[in-house]
Design a protein around this motif. Structure first.
Motif, short mmCIF file in Angstrom:
data_model
loop_
_atom_site.label_atom_id
_atom_site.label_comp_id
_atom_site.label_asym_id
_atom_site.label_seq_id
_atom_site.Cartn_x
_atom_site.Cartn_y
_atom_site.Cartn_z
N CYS A 277 0.82 -1.21 0.00
CA CYS A 277 0.00 0.00 0.00
C CYS A 277 0.85 1.26 0.00
CB CYS A 277 -0.93 0.00 1.21
SG CYS A 277 -2.31 -1.16 1.08
N TYR A 278 1.97 1.25 0.72
CA TYR A 278 2.82 2.44 0.79
C TYR A 278 3.29 2.84 -0.61
CZ TYR A 278 6.60 5.57 2.26
OH TYR A 278 7.43 6.66 2.42
N LYS A 279 3.78 1.86 -1.37
CA LYS A 279 4.28 2.17 -2.71
C LYS A 279 3.14 2.45 -3.68
CE LYS A 279 7.20 -1.39 -3.08
NZ LYS A 279 8.35 -2.19 -3.58
N LEU A 280 2.00 1.78 -3.49
CA LEU A 280 0.85 2.04 -4.35
C LEU A 280 0.30 3.45 -4.14
CD1 LEU A 280 -1.12 0.86 -6.43
CD2 LEU A 280 -2.47 -0.04 -4.52
N ASN A 281 0.26 3.90 -2.90
CA ASN A 281 -0.24 5.24 -2.60
C ASN A 281 0.69 6.34 -3.10
OD1 ASN A 281 -2.50 4.20 -1.31
ND2 ASN A 281 -1.57 4.26 0.72
N ARG A 282 1.94 5.98 -3.36
CA ARG A 282 2.93 6.96 -3.83
C ARG A 282 3.43 6.58 -5.22
NH1 ARG A 282 2.51 6.07 1.22
NH2 ARG A 282 2.75 7.71 2.78
N ARG A 283 2.53 6.05 -6.03
CA ARG A 283 2.90 5.54 -7.35
C ARG A 283 3.33 6.64 -8.31
NH1 ARG A 283 -2.24 5.17 -5.88
NH2 ARG A 283 -3.95 6.02 -7.13
N TYR A 284 3.03 7.90 -8.00
CA TYR A 284 3.41 9.00 -8.88
C TYR A 284 4.56 9.83 -8.30
CZ TYR A 284 -1.20 7.85 -10.75
OH TYR A 284 -2.29 7.19 -11.27
N PHE A 285 5.17 9.38 -7.24
CA PHE A 285 6.22 10.16 -6.59
C PHE A 285 7.54 10.13 -7.36
CE2 PHE A 285 4.99 10.94 -1.93
CZ PHE A 285 3.71 11.28 -2.32
N GLY A 286 7.81 9.06 -8.10
CA GLY A 286 9.06 8.94 -8.83
C GLY A 286 10.26 8.89 -7.89
N GLN A 287 11.30 9.66 -8.19
CA GLN A 287 12.52 9.63 -7.40
C GLN A 287 12.34 10.25 -6.01
OE1 GLN A 287 15.92 11.14 -9.47
NE2 GLN A 287 15.68 9.76 -11.21
N LYS A 288 11.27 11.01 -5.80
CA LYS A 288 11.02 11.59 -4.49
C LYS A 288 10.73 10.53 -3.43
CE LYS A 288 9.15 15.97 -6.26
NZ LYS A 288 7.95 16.85 -6.28
N LEU A 289 10.33 9.34 -3.87
CA LEU A 289 9.97 8.29 -2.93
C LEU A 289 11.14 7.91 -2.03
CD1 LEU A 289 7.84 6.35 -1.90
CD2 LEU A 289 8.47 4.75 -3.71
N PHE A 290 12.36 7.91 -2.58
CA PHE A 290 13.54 7.57 -1.77
C PHE A 290 13.70 8.55 -0.62
CE2 PHE A 290 18.01 8.55 -0.89
CZ PHE A 290 18.45 7.32 -0.44
N ASP A 291 13.66 9.86 -0.91
CA ASP A 291 13.84 10.86 0.14
C ASP A 291 12.72 10.80 1.18
OD1 ASP A 291 16.23 12.00 -0.90
OD2 ASP A 291 15.05 13.01 -2.43
N ARG A 292 11.48 10.56 0.72
CA ARG A 292 10.36 10.47 1.66
C ARG A 292 10.52 9.27 2.61
NH1 ARG A 292 5.72 13.35 0.44
NH2 ARG A 292 6.29 15.23 -0.71
N LEU A 293 10.95 8.15 2.06
CA LEU A 293 11.12 6.95 2.88
C LEU A 293 12.31 7.09 3.82
CD1 LEU A 293 10.13 4.18 3.62
CD2 LEU A 293 11.36 3.23 1.66
N ILE A 294 13.36 7.78 3.38
CA ILE A 294 14.51 8.04 4.25
C ILE A 294 14.07 8.86 5.45
CG2 ILE A 294 16.57 9.49 4.44
CD1 ILE A 294 17.38 6.91 3.35
N ILE A 295 13.34 9.95 5.20
CA ILE A 295 12.89 10.82 6.30
C ILE A 295 11.97 10.06 7.26
CG2 ILE A 295 11.55 12.88 6.86
CD1 ILE A 295 12.57 14.11 4.26
N ALA A 296 11.06 9.27 6.71
CA ALA A 296 10.17 8.48 7.57
C ALA A 296 10.94 7.47 8.40
CB ALA A 296 9.12 7.76 6.71
#
Length: 306
Positions: A277-296
């Protein structure tokens, strides 16, 4: 963030330490002893020192990496794998890619990252229109008991999962044709299909004023205390297929996703649902997903990040 970009950006352990240090200072380090938020960085100790009481906080303390002996670069590479790949993979593959001897630390590391994903998504509540259905996904059972378990609906060979999707109806102004778009998904492992179980989930994750859409299962026969507007349609009909379009798509994709993992236990099932669900909800984030997951992963108080 793909593997090539990661290697160029973080060539060694020191570059990863520097990145995590700057991220933690930017988000704020809170002293566990006196709750002060002013700290100094001790380069030799790789720790933050409180300016008020001199209490030291290691760079991993309070993050997903706490109590782990694995290097920070291994953790960041694991987060890269998780954020850069759409399909799942077993922990045995990154173990080989990392060149690590033991499987268990890698297995625990990836599950800790999945827990972070779940905690982040638990912050959100659904509103507007919500589709709700239940799914059955295969789980690991011992060979001794496999043949003794019953088949079909309610089988002990399967985990029961509640699937929720926040959707919106769109109308084509030229043709008048109705279509549905979907924003967010939630999936929760449940013990049974009783009405009380659904009511608890609805009260926790769905606003009372939503338009709630389900099939005509007896599970959803009495939701007056939870939902103001409840639409029920028979599964398989045109209306039912339209109202529950996105939960059915999500269930189908989930089952394909879980085929990658050969032995998912009941205890670990929720972690895999959270990752999906985490990746599905952020399916349009592209490369920003790495930084978001790092911060989380590094921010210990789970504020509005990720």
């Amino acid at each position: 963030m793909n593997i090539v970009n990661f290697i160029n950006r973080f060539p060694d352990e020191s570059s990863c330490v520097e990145f995590i240090k700057n991220q933690r200072l930017q988000q704020g380090v809170i002293c566990k002893r006196c709750c002060c938020n002013k700290h100094y960085w001790l380069e030799n100790e790789k720790s933050f020192q409180c300016s008020a009481c001199s209490f030291r906080t290691s760079i991993k303390s309070g993050t997903v990496m706490e109590n782990s002996n694995l290097p920070i670069r291994i953790w960041m590479l694991a987060i890269t794998f998780k954020s850069a790949t759409k399909k799942g993979f077993s922990a045995a593959e990154p173990q080989r890619q990392h060149g690590l001897k033991r499987y268990e630390p890698v297995f625990r590391m990836y599950h800790k990252i999945r827990v972070v994903m779940g905690k982040r998504d638990n912050i959100y509540r659904f509103e507007d229109m919500v589709e709700y259905d239940e799914a059955f996904v295969g789980k690991a059972v011992s060979n001794k008991t496999k043949n003794k378990l019953k088949r079909g609906r309610g089988s002990q060979k399967q985990s029961k999962v509640a699937v929720m999707a926040e959707s919106t109806i769109l109308e084509d102004l030229d043709s008048g044709k109705l279509e549905k778009s979907c924003r967010y998904f939630k999936m929760k492992k449940i013990k049974n299909l009783e009405a009380k179980t659904a009511q608890v989930l609805i009260k926790e994750y769905i606003d009372k004023g939503t338009v709630f859409q389900t099939d005509k299962s007896t599970t959803f026969s009495d939701l007056g205390d939870c939902i103001d507007v409840h639409v029920r349609e028979i599964s398989g009909t045109n209306e039912g297929n339209f109202n529950l379009k996105w939960v059915h798509i999500a269930i189908s994709n989930l089952k394909k996703h879980l085929q990658t993992y050969h032995m998912i236990t009941e205890r670990m099932m929720q972690n895999y649902l959270d990752e999906f669900c985490y990746k599905l909800n952020r399916r349009y984030f592209g490369q920003k997903l790495f930084d978001r997951l790092i911060i989380a992963s590094i921010y210990p108080y789970w504020h509005d990040y990720g």
